[in-house]
Write a protein that holds these residues in place. Structure first.
Motif, mmCIF file in Angstrom:
data_model
loop_
_atom_site.group_PDB
_atom_site.id
_atom_site.type_symbol
_atom_site.label_atom_id
_atom_site.label_comp_id
_atom_site.label_asym_id
_atom_site.label_seq_id
_atom_site.Cartn_x
_atom_site.Cartn_y
_atom_site.Cartn_z
ATOM 1 N N ASN A 323 0.867 -1.084 -0.117
ATOM 2 C CA ASN A 323 0.215 0.042 -0.102
ATOM 3 C C ASN A 323 0.810 1.216 -0.242
ATOM 4 O O ASN A 323 0.501 2.299 -0.743
ATOM 5 C CB ASN A 323 -0.848 0.153 1.114
ATOM 6 C CG ASN A 323 -2.247 -0.754 1.088
ATOM 7 O OD1 ASN A 323 -2.638 -0.967 -0.183
ATOM 8 N ND2 ASN A 323 -3.026 -1.018 2.101
ATOM 9 N N ALA A 327 0.858 3.953 -2.870
ATOM 10 C CA ALA A 327 0.600 5.427 -2.530
ATOM 11 C C ALA A 327 1.583 6.260 -3.001
ATOM 12 O O ALA A 327 1.085 7.371 -3.765
ATOM 13 C CB ALA A 327 0.521 5.406 -1.170
ATOM 14 N N ASP A 356 5.527 6.062 5.119
ATOM 15 C CA ASP A 356 5.750 6.539 3.745
ATOM 16 C C ASP A 356 6.026 7.869 3.394
ATOM 17 O O ASP A 356 5.359 8.561 4.618
ATOM 18 C CB ASP A 356 4.953 5.656 2.764
ATOM 19 C CG ASP A 356 3.516 6.212 2.875
ATOM 20 O OD1 ASP A 356 3.305 7.517 2.555
ATOM 21 O OD2 ASP A 356 2.609 5.227 3.252
ATOM 22 N N PHE A 374 -13.254 -0.758 0.452
ATOM 23 C CA PHE A 374 -12.933 0.707 0.602
ATOM 24 C C PHE A 374 -11.613 0.730 -0.186
ATOM 25 O O PHE A 374 -10.670 0.020 0.253
ATOM 26 C CB PHE A 374 -12.900 1.461 1.989
ATOM 27 C CG PHE A 374 -12.423 2.622 1.836
ATOM 28 C CD1 PHE A 374 -13.389 3.790 1.654
ATOM 29 C CD2 PHE A 374 -10.857 3.160 1.772
ATOM 30 C CE1 PHE A 374 -12.896 5.144 1.254
ATOM 31 C CE2 PHE A 374 -10.686 4.413 1.591
ATOM 32 C CZ PHE A 374 -11.647 5.200 1.303
ATOM 33 N N THR A 375 -11.825 1.430 -1.236
ATOM 34 C CA THR A 375 -10.613 1.514 -2.344
ATOM 35 C C THR A 375 -10.730 2.836 -2.941
ATOM 36 O O THR A 375 -11.729 3.341 -3.411
ATOM 37 C CB THR A 375 -10.472 0.497 -3.120
ATOM 38 O OG1 THR A 375 -9.196 0.584 -3.961
ATOM 39 C CG2 THR A 375 -11.595 0.305 -4.134
ATOM 40 N N SER A 376 -9.291 3.338 -3.211
ATOM 41 C CA SER A 376 -9.613 4.498 -3.992
ATOM 42 C C SER A 376 -8.721 4.134 -5.420
ATOM 43 O O SER A 376 -8.513 5.161 -6.019
ATOM 44 C CB SER A 376 -8.622 5.905 -3.279
ATOM 45 O OG SER A 376 -7.540 5.106 -2.989
ATOM 46 N N LYS A 377 -8.482 3.025 -5.393
ATOM 47 C CA LYS A 377 -7.406 2.651 -6.505
ATOM 48 C C LYS A 377 -8.506 1.873 -7.690
ATOM 49 O O LYS A 377 -9.458 1.207 -7.303
ATOM 50 C CB LYS A 377 -6.557 1.413 -6.327
ATOM 51 C CG LYS A 377 -5.470 2.115 -5.371
ATOM 52 C CD LYS A 377 -4.478 1.150 -4.635
ATOM 53 C CE LYS A 377 -4.032 1.706 -3.462
ATOM 54 N NZ LYS A 377 -3.252 0.405 -2.615
ATOM 55 N N THR A 381 -9.241 -3.997 -4.493
ATOM 56 C CA THR A 381 -10.420 -4.569 -4.237
ATOM 57 C C THR A 381 -10.744 -3.944 -2.933
ATOM 58 O O THR A 381 -11.771 -4.240 -2.441
ATOM 59 C CB THR A 381 -9.883 -6.164 -4.128
ATOM 60 O OG1 THR A 381 -9.008 -6.404 -2.743
ATOM 61 C CG2 THR A 381 -9.610 -6.964 -5.167
ATOM 62 N N GLY A 382 -9.904 -3.364 -2.338
ATOM 63 C CA GLY A 382 -10.254 -2.639 -0.842
ATOM 64 C C GLY A 382 -10.303 -3.834 0.129
ATOM 65 O O GLY A 382 -11.086 -3.586 1.075
ATOM 66 N N LEU A 385 -6.213 -3.878 3.624
ATOM 67 C CA LEU A 385 -6.217 -3.475 5.062
ATOM 68 C C LEU A 385 -7.327 -4.210 5.803
ATOM 69 O O LEU A 385 -6.963 -4.338 7.057
ATOM 70 C CB LEU A 385 -6.469 -1.778 5.198
ATOM 71 C CG LEU A 385 -5.392 -0.990 4.797
ATOM 72 C CD1 LEU A 385 -5.387 0.463 4.767
ATOM 73 C CD2 LEU A 385 -4.210 -1.402 5.557
HETATM 74 N N1 LIG Z 1 0.010 3.966 2.578
HETATM 75 C C1 LIG Z 1 -0.971 4.581 2.317
HETATM 76 N N2 LIG Z 1 -1.040 5.866 1.818
HETATM 77 C C2 LIG Z 1 -2.262 6.290 1.290
HETATM 78 N N3 LIG Z 1 -3.041 5.677 1.162
HETATM 79 C C3 LIG Z 1 -3.552 4.330 1.619
HETATM 80 C C4 LIG Z 1 -2.304 3.950 2.177
HETATM 81 N N4 LIG Z 1 -2.753 2.709 2.607
HETATM 82 C C5 LIG Z 1 -3.985 2.511 2.251
HETATM 83 N N5 LIG Z 1 -4.578 3.462 1.929
HETATM 84 C C6 LIG Z 1 -5.737 3.808 1.326
HETATM 85 O O1 LIG Z 1 -6.809 2.753 2.018
HETATM 86 C C7 LIG Z 1 -7.401 2.230 0.725
HETATM 87 C C8 LIG Z 1 -7.651 0.743 1.215
HETATM 88 O O2 LIG Z 1 -6.437 0.138 1.146
HETATM 89 P P1 LIG Z 1 -6.686 -1.493 0.745
HETATM 90 O O3 LIG Z 1 -5.100 -1.923 0.971
HETATM 91 O O4 LIG Z 1 -7.606 -1.961 1.890
HETATM 92 O O5 LIG Z 1 -7.230 -1.544 -0.343
HETATM 93 P P2 LIG Z 1 -6.496 -1.311 -1.817
HETATM 94 O O6 LIG Z 1 -5.201 -1.103 -1.940
HETATM 95 O O7 LIG Z 1 -7.277 -0.115 -2.412
HETATM 96 O O8 LIG Z 1 -6.813 -2.662 -2.692
HETATM 97 P P3 LIG Z 1 -6.157 -3.941 -2.644
HETATM 98 O O9 LIG Z 1 -5.213 -3.930 -1.550
HETATM 99 O O10 LIG Z 1 -7.388 -4.833 -2.515
HETATM 100 O O11 LIG Z 1 -5.377 -4.087 -3.666
HETATM 101 C C9 LIG Z 1 -6.655 2.392 -0.397
HETATM 102 O O12 LIG Z 1 -7.302 2.360 -1.518
HETATM 103 C C10 LIG Z 1 -6.086 3.820 -0.120
HETATM 104 O O13 LIG Z 1 -6.961 4.830 -0.460
#
Ligand SMILES: Nc1ncnc2c1ncn2[C@@H]1O[C@H](COP(=O)(O)OP(=O)(O)OP(=O)(O)O)[C@@H](O)[C@H]1O
Ligand SMILES: [Mg+2]
Length: 419
Positions: A323, A327, A356, A374-377, A381-382, A385
């Protein structure tokens, strides 16, 4: 006898009379002097007795005064010791809100430094909810028992207090302030939260794992049939549709697999695990990608040892590092990722922060990022975390989000350790 004989006789009588009178007066004087001496002797003894008694009374009074002062000093010392030994916070406030007493435990809970004298009228915005309860007691003149108060923002930085306040009255019953006792319930709240999370994760797991499993079977069937279709035998116009079906079913089944991983009841395969080794291996996985983007992954500090599931813990730290990398890459900065660990020997926990230099996580999103999906990507898949949180919680730990020194995200993991 002639006239001169009579005169001589008369003179002799007079002289004899005078001599007798004088002798009598002398005798009276001597007797009076004796009496006076005797009296004087008796009065001296009385005075001496009186002065001795007075002296004794004064000595007794002085001793009593000394004993009273010593008792007062001892009782003051005892109350001072009680106040400073209390593990609960003690705050005594006057009717105008001025602080009269704030004990060391109270200072710790309210973050008032030990050396700093508590400003009698100082109330920071963070402490205001506590003073609101005290004001309520002063206004209503009624005691308040075990009120829950939250200081600071709900979430990672909040302190949960249990507060009781009583009116403070003098011997005539006149109220002149309030006495407030408070205890830090943050750890208890944390445990409650952990239990609640474990419960809800278990429920989500049971409810949805079955459905997701069926869903995956259905997807596998669709994908299988789409694979049976010979693209070359299809008219050109239909080929793209079949390719679309294949791609979509593949990515959906990936989502379902991730979800099943997340929802599956956590079964920990426990062994003695060194957190340093876990973090090093997770860092090794991500380091080549970080270096390719001009950055690096660094590690420092003291790491603990615990009985945990090595595979799951490594997966948790890999997710955090990935992550962080994503980011930074998303913000087009060279990723400088740092894993910093500390061992708290008193609480017997390890605190590991993954920091980071990316865009960070806004305070309003710091709870939501752990919510499944919950995801911003675009391709996320969200679940990353959500899975990390599940793994940490099942190791009786907790994870919170904060800010790194340079504004990036700081994911802070606390795990109970055995050394
Ligand atoms: N180190 C970080 N810096 C900024 N935003 C973060 C960071 N880690 C997580 N996030 C935010 O939290 C959201 C959820 O993270 P999560 O790992 O659950 O899902 P994802 O990374 O979007 O998808 P996946 O891990 O399933 O591929 C991310 O989409 C991002 O918006
Ligand atoms: Mg992720």
């Amino acid at each position: 006898m002639n006239a001169s004989g009579y005169a001589f006789l008369g003179l002799t009588v007079i002289v004899a009379g005078l001599a007798a009178t004088l002798t009598f007066a002398m005798l009276r004087f001597a007797a009076a002097a004796r009496d006076t001496r005797a009296n004087a002797r008796g009065g001296g003894a009385e005075t001496a007795f009186l002065s001795a008694a007075l002296q004794e009374a004064v000595t007794k009074l002085k001793a009593q005064e000394r004993a009273t002062a010593a008792r007062a000093e001892a009782s003051e010392r005892l109350s001072g010791e009680i106040i400073s030994s209390l593990t609960a916070g003690l705050l005594v406030v006057g009717l105008n809100g001025e602080i009269r007493i704030l004990n060391p435990a109270g200072r710790r809970m309210l973050d008032v430094p030990e050396a700093e004298s508590a400003d009698p009228y100082h109330r920071s915005a963070r402490e205001q909810p506590l003073f609101d309860v005290i004001d309520e007691c002063i206004t209503t003149r009624n005691p308040i028992v075990r009120r829950a108060v939250v200081l600071g923002d709900e979430g990672s930085g909040a302190t949960h207090l249990g507060v009781s306040v009583s009116p403070l009255s003098d011997e005539h019953g006149a109220m002149h302030g309030a006495i407030c006792l408070f205890t830090d319930l943050t750890a208890v709240k944390g445990l409650e939260e952990q239990l609640r999370l474990k419960d809800s994760l278990a429920t989500v797991g049971e409810l949805t794992a079955g459905i997701a499993h069926e869903f995956r079977n259905g997807l596998a069937t669709i994908h299988g049939y789409s694979k049976l279709l010979d693209l070359n035998a299809l008219p050109d116009a239909y080929r793209a549709y079949v390719q679309g079906i294949r791609a979509e079913t593949e990515s959906l089944s990936q989502v379902v697999t991730n979800f099943l991983n997340f929802a599956r009841p956590a079964q920990l395969a426990l062994s003695r695990v060194d957190l340093q080794a876990i973090c090093e291996r997770a860092a090794e996985e991500v380091r080549p990608d970080a270096r390719a983007l001009g950055g690096d992954v660094a590690m420092d500090g003291e790491f603990g040892v615990l009985d945990g599931d090595e595979v799951l813990l490594r997966q948790a730290f890999s997710n955090l590092l990935r992550n962080a990398l994503e980011a930074c890459a998303g913000a087009s900065v060279a990723p400088r990722i740092a894993i910093h660990s500390e061992v708290d020997a008193v609480q017997r926990v390890s605190r590991i922060a993954v920091n980071d230099n990316g865009p960070g996580i806004a305070p309003s999103l710091r709870e939501r990022v752990f919510t499944p999906f919950f995801t911003s990507k675009r391709n996320g898949t969200g679940l990353g975390l959500a899975l990390v949180q599940k793994i940490i919680v099942f190791h009786n730990g907790r994870i919170t989000v904060g800010s790194a020194a340079d504004g990036g995200a700081s994911l802070q993991v606390t795990l109970p350790t055995i050394s």
